[in-house]
Design a protein around this motif. Structure first.
Motif, PDB file in Angstrom:
ATOM      1  N   UNK A 117       0.840  -1.203   0.000  1.00  0.00           N
ATOM      2  CA  UNK A 117       0.000   0.000   0.000  1.00  0.00           C
ATOM      3  C   UNK A 117       0.875   1.253   0.000  1.00  0.00           C
ATOM      4  N   UNK A 118       0.347   2.308  -0.590  1.00  0.00           N
ATOM      5  CA  UNK A 118       1.033   3.601  -0.553  1.00  0.00           C
ATOM      6  C   UNK A 118       1.059   4.107   0.881  1.00  0.00           C
ATOM      7  N   UNK A 119       2.139   4.791   1.236  1.00  0.00           N
ATOM      8  CA  UNK A 119       2.190   5.422   2.552  1.00  0.00           C
ATOM      9  C   UNK A 119       1.291   6.652   2.541  1.00  0.00           C
ATOM     10  N   UNK A 120       0.733   6.979   3.685  1.00  0.00           N
ATOM     11  CA  UNK A 120      -0.075   8.188   3.819  1.00  0.00           C
ATOM     12  C   UNK A 120       0.797   9.388   3.459  1.00  0.00           C
ATOM     13  N   UNK A 121       0.212  10.430   2.862  1.00  0.00           N
ATOM     14  CA  UNK A 121       1.015  11.577   2.421  1.00  0.00           C
ATOM     15  C   UNK A 121       1.962  12.123   3.496  1.00  0.00           C
ATOM     16  N   UNK A 122       1.537  12.214   4.731  1.00  0.00           N
ATOM     17  CA  UNK A 122       2.403  12.726   5.794  1.00  0.00           C
ATOM     18  C   UNK A 122       3.579  11.814   6.098  1.00  0.00           C
ATOM     19  N   UNK A 123       3.377  10.507   5.966  1.00  0.00           N
ATOM     20  CA  UNK A 123       4.449   9.541   6.246  1.00  0.00           C
ATOM     21  C   UNK A 123       5.477   9.493   5.130  1.00  0.00           C
ATOM     22  N   UNK A 124       5.082   9.854   3.922  1.00  0.00           N
ATOM     23  CA  UNK A 124       6.003   9.774   2.789  1.00  0.00           C
ATOM     24  C   UNK A 124       7.184  10.726   2.953  1.00  0.00           C
ATOM     25  N   UNK A 125       7.012  11.769   3.745  1.00  0.00           N
ATOM     26  CA  UNK A 125       8.080  12.749   3.939  1.00  0.00           C
ATOM     27  C   UNK A 125       8.984  12.416   5.129  1.00  0.00           C
ATOM     28  N   UNK A 126       8.619  11.411   5.910  1.00  0.00           N
ATOM     29  CA  UNK A 126       9.440  11.032   7.057  1.00  0.00           C
ATOM     30  C   UNK A 126      10.773  10.484   6.581  1.00  0.00           C
ATOM     31  N   UNK A 127      11.788  10.578   7.422  1.00  0.00           N
ATOM     32  CA  UNK A 127      13.059   9.948   7.106  1.00  0.00           C
ATOM     33  C   UNK A 127      12.821   8.457   6.941  1.00  0.00           C
ATOM     34  N   UNK A 128      13.457   7.881   5.937  1.00  0.00           N
ATOM     35  CA  UNK A 128      13.276   6.454   5.708  1.00  0.00           C
ATOM     36  C   UNK A 128      14.214   5.664   6.602  1.00  0.00           C
ATOM     37  N   UNK A 129      13.760   4.504   6.981  1.00  0.00           N
ATOM     38  CA  UNK A 129      14.592   3.594   7.754  1.00  0.00           C
ATOM     39  C   UNK A 129      15.626   2.971   6.823  1.00  0.00           C
ATOM     40  N   UNK A 130      16.747   2.559   7.369  1.00  0.00           N
ATOM     41  CA  UNK A 130      17.682   1.806   6.538  1.00  0.00           C
ATOM     42  C   UNK A 130      16.960   0.576   5.988  1.00  0.00           C
ATOM     43  N   UNK A 131      17.186   0.228   4.704  1.00  0.00           N
ATOM     44  CA  UNK A 131      16.442  -0.879   4.095  1.00  0.00           C
ATOM     45  C   UNK A 131      16.502  -2.184   4.878  1.00  0.00           C
ATOM     46  N   UNK A 132      17.652  -2.521   5.457  1.00  0.00           N
ATOM     47  CA  UNK A 132      17.766  -3.778   6.213  1.00  0.00           C
ATOM     48  C   UNK A 132      16.833  -3.758   7.425  1.00  0.00           C
ATOM     49  N   UNK A 133      16.810  -2.638   8.155  1.00  0.00           N
ATOM     50  CA  UNK A 133      15.928  -2.512   9.319  1.00  0.00           C
ATOM     51  C   UNK A 133      14.466  -2.535   8.877  1.00  0.00           C
ATOM     52  N   UNK A 134      14.149  -1.836   7.791  1.00  0.00           N
ATOM     53  CA  UNK A 134      12.770  -1.832   7.287  1.00  0.00           C
ATOM     54  C   UNK A 134      12.329  -3.252   6.924  1.00  0.00           C
ATOM     55  N   UNK A 135      13.217  -4.021   6.306  1.00  0.00           N
ATOM     56  CA  UNK A 135      12.882  -5.402   5.939  1.00  0.00           C
ATOM     57  C   UNK A 135      12.622  -6.244   7.178  1.00  0.00           C
ATOM     58  N   UNK A 136      13.467  -6.096   8.200  1.00  0.00           N
ATOM     59  CA  UNK A 136      13.295  -6.880   9.423  1.00  0.00           C
ATOM     60  C   UNK A 136      11.995  -6.512  10.136  1.00  0.00           C
ATOM     61  N   UNK A 137      11.663  -5.232  10.214  1.00  0.00           N
ATOM     62  CA  UNK A 137      10.430  -4.798  10.852  1.00  0.00           C
ATOM     63  C   UNK A 137       9.203  -5.257  10.060  1.00  0.00           C
ATOM     64  N   UNK A 138       9.299  -5.177   8.732  1.00  0.00           N
ATOM     65  CA  UNK A 138       8.175  -5.629   7.900  1.00  0.00           C
ATOM     66  C   UNK A 138       7.965  -7.123   8.042  1.00  0.00           C
ATOM     67  N   UNK A 139       9.049  -7.871   8.162  1.00  0.00           N
ATOM     68  CA  UNK A 139       8.937  -9.326   8.271  1.00  0.00           C
ATOM     69  C   UNK A 139       8.200  -9.753   9.542  1.00  0.00           C
ATOM     70  N   UNK A 140       8.353  -8.979  10.620  1.00  0.00           N
ATOM     71  CA  UNK A 140       7.655  -9.322  11.852  1.00  0.00           C
ATOM     72  C   UNK A 140       6.330  -8.574  12.017  1.00  0.00           C
ATOM     73  N   UNK A 141       5.949  -7.835  10.957  1.00  0.00           N
ATOM     74  CA  UNK A 141       4.651  -7.194  10.939  1.00  0.00           C
ATOM     75  C   UNK A 141       4.553  -5.842  11.610  1.00  0.00           C
ATOM     76  N   UNK A 142       5.672  -5.171  11.823  1.00  0.00           N
ATOM     77  CA  UNK A 142       5.637  -3.865  12.482  1.00  0.00           C
ATOM     78  C   UNK A 142       5.610  -2.701  11.502  1.00  0.00           C
ATOM     79  N   UNK A 143       5.744  -2.976  10.239  1.00  0.00           N
ATOM     80  CA  UNK A 143       5.625  -1.907   9.222  1.00  0.00           C
ATOM     81  C   UNK A 143       4.514  -2.250   8.251  1.00  0.00           C
TER      82      UNK A 143
END
Length: 143
Positions: A117-143
């Motif tokens: 899903x697309x991120x909400x407009x306000x979230x799109x401007x947030x600093x992005x997480x490092x890809x490795x951390x984002x992958x780990x968080x997404x894998x456990x369902x936190x993103x």
């Protein structure tokens, strides 16, 4: 939309969404009319479905982080004389929910039901997480 399809593609050598945007801003990565393009060896067999509202979902360091609407498919001949397909894209990158993806070659079709899903407009401007951390968080369902 049932009569639509997306692509997913590795953005090789890219460290972030900003890197992808910077590459696409170069003349080498653009069509003569100034739009970003991705040149690929194979012409998509399901072109009509891609051109019915499809996007490329970019995999950056093992995580889908953004997408771009596909505008058209142009014939492209490389310096070697081989015919290829230039996938012409909307210049805007839309950030999406971080979704891990294993490495693959070329591009793959992506069913709209499986697209992040697309991120909400306000979230799109947030600093992005490092890809490795984002992958780990997404894998456990936190993103």
């Amino acid at each position: 939309m049932a009569n639509m399809l997306h692509l997913q593609k590795l953005s090789v050598g890219t460290e972030s969404v900003e890197d992808l945007a910077a590459w696409q801003a170069t003349r080498r990565a653009q069509t003569p009319d100034g739009l970003p393009r991705h040149v690929t060896r194979m012409w998509p067999k399901k072109a009509e479905l891609l051109l019915s509202g499809g996007s490329i979902y970019w995999v950056i360091r093992g995580v889908i982080l953004c997408r771009q609407p596909i505008l058209r498919l142009d014939p492209y001949e490389g310096a070697d004389g081989i015919a290829r397909c230039a996938i012409v894209l909307d210049p805007g990158l839309t950030r999406v929910a971080a979704t891990p993806r294993r490495a693959f070659q070329g591009w793959r079709y992506l069913d709209p039901a499986d697209a992040p899903r697309d991120l909400a407009p306000g979230r799109a401007e947030e600093d992005t997480l490092p890809p490795k951390l984002a992958a780990e968080l997404a894998e456990i369902g936190l993103l």
